[in-house]
Structure formats: structure tokens, C-alpha cells
Design an enzyme around this catalytic site. Structure first.
Site, short mmCIF file in Angstrom:
data_model
loop_
_atom_site.label_atom_id
_atom_site.label_comp_id
_atom_site.label_asym_id
_atom_site.label_seq_id
_atom_site.Cartn_x
_atom_site.Cartn_y
_atom_site.Cartn_z
CD1 TRP A 149 -2.22 -2.23 1.56
CD2 TRP A 149 -3.09 -0.97 -0.05
NE1 TRP A 149 -3.29 -2.91 1.03
CE2 TRP A 149 -3.85 -2.15 0.05
CE3 TRP A 149 -3.46 -0.01 -0.99
CZ2 TRP A 149 -4.96 -2.40 -0.77
CZ3 TRP A 149 -4.55 -0.26 -1.82
CH2 TRP A 149 -5.29 -1.44 -1.70
CG ASP A 216 -2.94 4.05 4.35
OD1 ASP A 216 -3.96 3.81 5.03
OD2 ASP A 216 -2.72 3.49 3.26
CE LYS A 240 -7.95 -2.55 4.84
NZ LYS A 240 -8.22 -3.77 4.09
#
Length: 409
Positions: A149, A216, A240
Site C-alpha cells: 500500500w 495511512d 476493516k
């Protein structure tokens, strides 16, 4: 043979969520359960549910789902569902205000930070961040790369600025801070706090002196206490740890709002959302509502300190099984950066055994254990809402599977 079978199993089997959270709430017994299920491991689970180890969207607390079910057709006596109500009406205004307030309480968000409810997922923030924090293509931005990511964030940032790679990991560790190459004039330093695919997690935020730190936190948001004041921006997709897919949380320091580049699309400009309390256009109302229910539950369960303790206990169960398996299982991630959220593991002896493991686990009601296609193996995502009982079920299957297939018995 795995010598840890008895001791590890006994150590963890009888612990409960209440042991770690001290929760005072008693979950309601559902009025009906799914009938005719053939999944042994979930025969006693409400509604025929399975243990969902998906990396996202992930499982949600059962009592939150039940409450949403109860309120689905008529929220708060309004006569309409949250999915039907106007985002301009007083009902939804109260929902979004409480959701924001509870999140401020959970994270102790300072007053000089805005909480924005954005759309487009965390990946859209890969563009929003450079568009809001740089003034031209010639500006430099720093990126720490530790997995998939953070690599994707780099690729998008390169469209809008000059990217300096501060450090690049090997997908299983974080390069020592002494080897980092921070730019003197970087507009910000970006990193991914938890790499969902590789299971690499920062134990503390990077030390970047007085530079603007951008994080992030999509896969470990609200999983542990953090000092928000250390960051310029924190962003996270909801799907999540805190709710269903559809909303992205952006926590941004106020002085970083209002200087977006002219090319910035209206909905990617933080000022657009900040000026209208995230109601410039119709927001993802249902997702925001669900996040609010989760935040309320987390506060009732003791806040992020209790949540973090619970998460450490769950992850410890799986890592202990892996480490004490005499090599039958292996975790590729360096010990010091192992994620509490995403536990990757392999069976080094045989890829065929890995396939069999995933198939047999699914038959027993433990699903979504296949590792990401880019790395293979298995991955157990055990976010906040994964119950201790689900982790114990996986533990017991891992022990039993190894007993059957270990070559050194």
C-alpha cells in the site's frame, strides 16, 4: 510433532473477551438462528455465521449488527431508515455529530483538527494528499515504503510531485531509522502504519522532527491509542476496523486546509468537506451511522487502551502457535514489526498443504484465510471485531492440522 499442542491450547482456550475488556454489557440472545447449517465450527453461532478472517471488508461486532437490524426500518422513531433519510435533516445531523464526537473522544483528537467523512476509499487520499499539501509538480514529498500500500501511494503521488523514497523495506521489516534519507524541503512525510498484505506494522510513529507526518492507518485505525498531535493527516478506510465500506475518515490539522492546488477536484479539496461538515453533497449516510455504532460500543468497552490489550492477546495466540510449531508454520514478518491486525503465515514444507489448510478451514467455518495473491500462503486478519473465540477456533485447527501433517512425528 508439535510439542506445544497441550500447553498452548490450554493457555488460551478459556479466555474470553470480558477477561480483557471487562465489558459489562451482555449481548442479546438472538430471537432465531440459521437452521440447517453444515459448518461444524459455527453450529452454535448465531444466525449460522462463520469466523470471517477477511482482510476487508471485515467482520463487525454482532451486537452492532443486531442493533442496526433493530433500527433498520424506523430509526429513532423517525419513521424512516437511515438509508432513506435526508442528510440535511435533523435526524442525520444528529447521527453524524455524535459519530464525530465519539471518534474525537476515542482518539482524544485536539480541537485544531478537523474530522472529515470522505468517499472514494483510502486510495483516493493518495491523490488528495499531494493535491492539498503541495503547490506544484516541483515540490518534494517524502515516502517511507514498507509494503504494497505504501508503494501504491508513491505511484499516485508521482503524478503531482517529486517523490523521494526515504526508505524501502523488504516487505517483512522496516529499515532502521538511521538509514533513512529524509529531504530537507519535503512538504510532508507519508507512511503506512500497517501493511495489510505483508503484516508489517509500525510500533511507534516515525520520528520526522518538525516535518508534517501523514499516516495511512486504514488497517489499524482505532486499534490502539495514538497521539494525534504528532500527525498532520491521518486517514483510513472504514471497512476493516470501524464499519462497512463506503466512508473514509480523514483527520487533518486545520492549518493544512485551504491551500489546495487549482487543479484539485472539488470533492478532493479538504476545504470543501471542512466548510460543510462533510455534507457538501450526500455522504455515505449508512456507513457513517454504522461507524457511529461501533465507536459507541468501543467507548462502552473501555476505549482504545482496552481494545489494544484485547488485540495484543488475540495476535499473541496465533504468533505463539506459529513460533512453537517446530517449523511447521512460519511467519515471514520480522518479530519486531509483526502486525496485531494481519497475521501472515506459511507452511514451508508444502504449498499443497497450504491449499489443503485453507480448504479444510473453510469447511469448518473459518473463511477468507487465503493469503493475498501477491504473497501467497495464509493470512488471518483479526481486526477489532474478530472475537477471541474465533481466534481460538483457528488456533485449535492449526494445532490439529499440524499434528496430522507434520513430518517429524
Amino acid at each position: 510433532m508439535m510439542s506445544c499442542t497441550g500447553s498452548i491450547g490450554r493457555q488460551y482456550r478459556h479466555a474470553t473477551r470480558e477477561t480483557f475488556l471487562g465489558a459489562s454489557r451482555t449481548r442479546r440472545v438472538p430471537a432465531q438462528r440459521s437452521r440447517g447449517t453444515t459448518v461444524k465450527a459455527v453450529a452454535n453461532q448465531p444466525y449460522g455465521r462463520v469466523w470471517n478472517f477477511s482482510a476487508g471488508p471485515a467482520c463487525l461486532p454482532l451486537d452492532v449488527l443486531e442493533r442496526a437490524q433493530d433500527e433498520l426500518l424506523n430509526w429513532g422513531g423517525s419513521g424512516v431508515s437511515v438509508m432513506e433519510m435526508s442528510h440535511r435533516g435533523k435526524e442525520f445531523q444528529s447521527i453524524i455529530a455524535k459519530t464525530e464526537g465519539d471518534l474525537r473522544t476515542l482518539l482524544n483528537v485536539p480541537d485544531n483538527y478537523k474530522i472529515l467523512f470522505a468517499q472514494g476509499g483510502a486510495s483516493t487520499q493518495f491523490s488528495s494528499i499531494p493535491l492539498n499539501l503541495t503547490s506544484s509538480q516541483d515540490d518534494t514529498v517524502d515516502h517511507i515504503v514498507t509494503g504494497s500500500w505504501s508503494k501504491k501511494a508513491v505511484k499516485e503521488a508521482e503524478r503531482y510531485a517529486r517523490v523521494n523514497i526515504v526508505a524501502s523495506g523488504d516487505n517483512k521489516s522496516i529499515p532502521p531509522a538511521g538509514t533513512w534519507n529524509l529531504s530537507e524541503d519535503a512538504k510532508y512525510v507519508h507512511y503506512c502504519d500497517n501493511e495489510t498484505i505483508q503484516g508489517v506494522e509500525f510500533q511507534v510513529p516515525p520520528a520526522v522532527a518538525n516535518k508534517i507526518l501523514v499516516a495511512d492507518m486504514s488497517s489499524n485505525f482505532c486499534s490502539k491509542p495514538i497521539d494525534v498531535s504528532k500527525f498532520g493527516i491521518i486517514y483510513a478506510g472504514a471497512q476493516k476496523n470501524i464499519g462497512p465500506a463506503g466512508v473514509t475518515i480523514v483527520i487533518v490539522r486545520e492549518d493544512l486546509i485551504g491551500a489546495a492546488r487549482d487543479i484539485t477536484p472539488t470533492m478532493l479539496d479538504y476545504k470543501t468537506l471542512a466548510d460543510d461538515n462533510s455534507l457538501y453533497n450526500t455522504p455515505p449516510c449508512w456507513s457513517i451511522y454504522m461507524c457511529g455504532l461501533v465507536f459507541e460500543k468501543m467507548l462502552e468497552d473501555g476505549g482504545l487502551t482496552a481494545v489494544h490489550k484485547y488485540n495484543k492477546s488475540k495476535a499473541g495466540i496465533l504468533y505463539d502457535i506459529i513460533d512453537q510449531s517446530n517449523g511447521f508454520y512460519s511467519c515471514p514478518t520480522e518479530h519486531s514489526v509483526r502486525s496485531l491486525m494481519n497475521v501472515p503465515f506459511t507452511i514451508p514444507a508444502s504449498a499443497d498443504l497450504e491449499k489443503l489448510f485453507i480448504e479444510e478451514a473453510a469447511k469448518l467455518g473459518m473463511v477468507q484465510l487465503k493469503g493475498h495473491r501477491s504473497v501467497g500462503g495464509m493470512r488471518a486478519s483479526i481486526y477489532n471485531s474478530m472475537p477471541h473465540e474465533g481466534v481460538v477456533a483457528l488456533m485449535e485447527f492449526m494445532l490439529e492440522f499440524a499434528e496430522r501433517h507434520a513430518t517429524n512425528k
